[in-house]
Design a protein around this motif. Structure first.
Motif, short mmCIF file in Angstrom:
data_model
loop_
_atom_site.label_atom_id
_atom_site.label_comp_id
_atom_site.label_asym_id
_atom_site.label_seq_id
_atom_site.Cartn_x
_atom_site.Cartn_y
_atom_site.Cartn_z
N HIS A 21 0.84 -1.20 0.00
CA HIS A 21 0.00 0.00 0.00
C HIS A 21 0.87 1.25 0.00
CE1 HIS A 21 -3.44 -2.61 0.79
NE2 HIS A 21 -2.66 -3.23 1.67
N ILE A 22 0.61 2.15 -0.96
CA ILE A 22 1.41 3.36 -1.15
C ILE A 22 0.47 4.53 -1.44
CG2 ILE A 22 3.24 4.44 -2.52
CD1 ILE A 22 4.10 1.61 -3.37
N ALA A 23 0.83 5.71 -0.95
CA ALA A 23 0.09 6.94 -1.26
C ALA A 23 1.04 8.11 -1.11
CB ALA A 23 -1.12 7.11 -0.35
N ALA A 24 0.58 9.30 -1.43
CA ALA A 24 1.40 10.50 -1.31
C ALA A 24 0.56 11.66 -0.82
CB ALA A 24 2.05 10.86 -2.65
N ILE A 25 1.21 12.59 -0.14
CA ILE A 25 0.58 13.83 0.32
C ILE A 25 1.42 14.99 -0.19
CG2 ILE A 25 -0.23 15.17 2.29
CD1 ILE A 25 -0.16 12.64 3.97
N SER A 26 0.77 15.98 -0.81
CA SER A 26 1.53 17.12 -1.31
C SER A 26 0.59 18.24 -1.74
CB SER A 26 2.42 16.71 -2.48
OG SER A 26 3.32 17.75 -2.83
N ASP A 27 1.19 19.37 -2.04
CA ASP A 27 0.49 20.48 -2.69
C ASP A 27 0.13 20.04 -4.11
OD1 ASP A 27 0.04 22.84 -4.28
OD2 ASP A 27 1.12 24.03 -2.81
N PRO A 28 -1.11 20.26 -4.56
CA PRO A 28 -1.49 19.85 -5.92
C PRO A 28 -0.63 20.48 -7.00
CG PRO A 28 -3.20 21.23 -4.92
CD PRO A 28 -2.26 20.84 -3.83
N ALA A 29 -0.14 21.69 -6.77
CA ALA A 29 0.73 22.34 -7.77
C ALA A 29 2.04 21.58 -7.92
CB ALA A 29 0.99 23.79 -7.37
N ILE A 30 2.53 20.99 -6.84
CA ILE A 30 3.75 20.19 -6.91
C ILE A 30 3.47 18.90 -7.67
CG2 ILE A 30 5.45 18.92 -5.54
CD1 ILE A 30 5.03 21.03 -3.33
N ARG A 49 -2.91 6.11 -9.13
CA ARG A 49 -2.40 7.28 -9.86
C ARG A 49 -0.88 7.33 -9.78
NH1 ARG A 49 -4.10 13.60 -8.62
NH2 ARG A 49 -2.62 14.58 -10.08
N LEU A 50 -0.32 7.03 -8.61
CA LEU A 50 1.13 7.06 -8.46
C LEU A 50 1.80 6.00 -9.34
CD1 LEU A 50 1.51 7.49 -4.59
CD2 LEU A 50 2.10 9.18 -6.34
N GLU A 51 1.25 4.80 -9.32
CA GLU A 51 1.87 3.71 -10.08
C GLU A 51 1.75 3.95 -11.58
OE1 GLU A 51 1.51 0.01 -6.92
OE2 GLU A 51 -0.04 0.25 -8.47
N GLU A 52 0.65 4.54 -12.01
CA GLU A 52 0.51 4.86 -13.43
C GLU A 52 1.55 5.88 -13.86
OE1 GLU A 52 -2.84 6.49 -16.63
OE2 GLU A 52 -3.30 6.41 -14.49
N ALA A 53 1.75 6.90 -13.01
CA ALA A 53 2.73 7.94 -13.32
C ALA A 53 4.16 7.40 -13.26
CB ALA A 53 2.56 9.12 -12.37
N ALA A 54 4.35 6.35 -12.47
CA ALA A 54 5.70 5.81 -12.26
C ALA A 54 6.10 4.78 -13.32
CB ALA A 54 5.81 5.19 -10.88
N ILE A 55 5.17 4.44 -14.22
CA ILE A 55 5.52 3.50 -15.29
C ILE A 55 6.70 4.07 -16.09
CG2 ILE A 55 4.74 2.47 -17.46
CD1 ILE A 55 1.94 2.33 -16.28
N GLY A 56 7.70 3.28 -16.24
CA GLY A 56 8.89 3.73 -16.97
C GLY A 56 10.00 4.25 -16.08
N ALA A 57 9.68 4.54 -14.80
CA ALA A 57 10.74 4.96 -13.87
C ALA A 57 11.68 3.79 -13.62
CB ALA A 57 10.12 5.45 -12.56
N ARG A 58 12.94 4.07 -13.53
CA ARG A 58 13.94 3.01 -13.40
C ARG A 58 14.12 2.60 -11.95
NH1 ARG A 58 19.75 2.49 -13.01
NH2 ARG A 58 19.96 4.74 -12.70
#
Length: 279
Positions: free
Chosen positions: A200-209, A250-259
């Motif tokens: 289980h993974i998630a993130a917290i941040s400013d939406p602009a970041i 959403r995180l895993e989709e964005a991370a596709i291709g990350a090494r």
């Protein structure tokens, strides 16, 4: 070496860093090599100045019942602001803070009213050595360590996160402060690495970041059990600055291709660093 706690400003040079203190009223801010590292309210240990620490506090409070003492491991200590606040809200917790700069570790106890051992122990050690050698079982692990303003590579490998996963209780929480580089590539590399050891993974941040419009802190959360994202989201929306929770899909989709980065890629061998641990 200066020892005054009440100076409006103070500069100290250790063997590793240049440390500057700025005091405005009761707020003491510590800069390490010119970068804001910690801020504590000397009169109110429950106060957290930095937004990203507030995010970690919210996630922790959502994961564990109010007032429950925790076993917490802090990888990166500086002024121990988060450890001090956790003790104030969860008395009788047992915490270990790791600070690579031994002189700084000693000085912060003189500058700041911190809980004494065994409630808070401060150890001068490389945080990766701690991960490789520690035998504890921790409810909370916080990685908030930087070198020259960036996350040390040996704290962001697949193996480093696997070590953290092995030290975490089944109901525990691993929080990572990701900052120091422009763009979100470091975040997504770590998302991929975390996915090798955490369900289980998630993130917290400013939406602009999150949208890449500005630079700042992203807090990654990882756990062996489901994260209470609705509760976390409800509380972060009450903060003064815009804040969102980003879910795993959403995180895993964005991370596709990350090494994926492994210890071998950066030349880290735990066996070679066994001698780095102080006696």
């Amino acid at each position: 070496m200066p020892r005054q706690k009440n100076d409006a400003s103070l500069s100290v040079r250790t063997s590793m860093s240049s440390i500057d203190l700025d005091r405005t009223g009761d707020l003491l801010t510590i800069y390490v090599d010119g970068v804001e590292s910690s801020a504590v309210d000397l009169a109110d240990p429950s106060y957290l100045e930095f937004e990203y620490m507030q995010h970690i506090q919210i996630a922790t409070n959502a994961m564990f019942p109010a007032g429950q003492p925790l076993r917490a491991l802090h990888l990166g200590a500086a002024g121990c602001a988060l450890a001090r606040t956790l003790e104030a809200s969860r008395p009788n917790s047992r915490q270990l803070a790791i600070e690579i700069d031994a002189e700084m570790a000693a000085l912060v106890r003189e500058w700041i009213d911190l809980p004494s051992a065994p409630r808070l122990r401060i150890r001068a050690e490389d945080a990766r050595v701690t991960l490789d050698t520690n035998k504890g079982s921790w409810h909370l692990i916080v990685r908030d360590a930087f070198a020259a303003g960036r996350i040390p590579h040996h704290l962001a490998t697949v193996e480093a996160h696997a070590k953290a996963a092995s030290l975490l209780t089944s109901d525990g929480l691993y929080c990572l402060n990701v900052a120091g580089e422009a763009g979100l590539a470091p975040v997504y590399r770590e998302v991929r690495a975390l996915g090798e050891s955490f369900e289980h993974i998630a993130a917290i941040s400013d939406p602009a970041i999150v949208k890449g419009r500005r630079f700042g802190n992203v807090i990654l959360l990882a756990a062996h059990r489901p994260l209470p994202l609705e509760e976390i989201s409800r509380h972060v929306r009450r903060l003064p600055l815009p804040t969102i929770v980003v879910g795993q899909a959403r995180l895993e989709e964005a991370a596709i291709g990350a090494r994926l980065i492994y210890d071998r890629d950066i030349g880290w061998s735990p066996a070679e660093h066994d001698g780095d641990r102080p006696a």
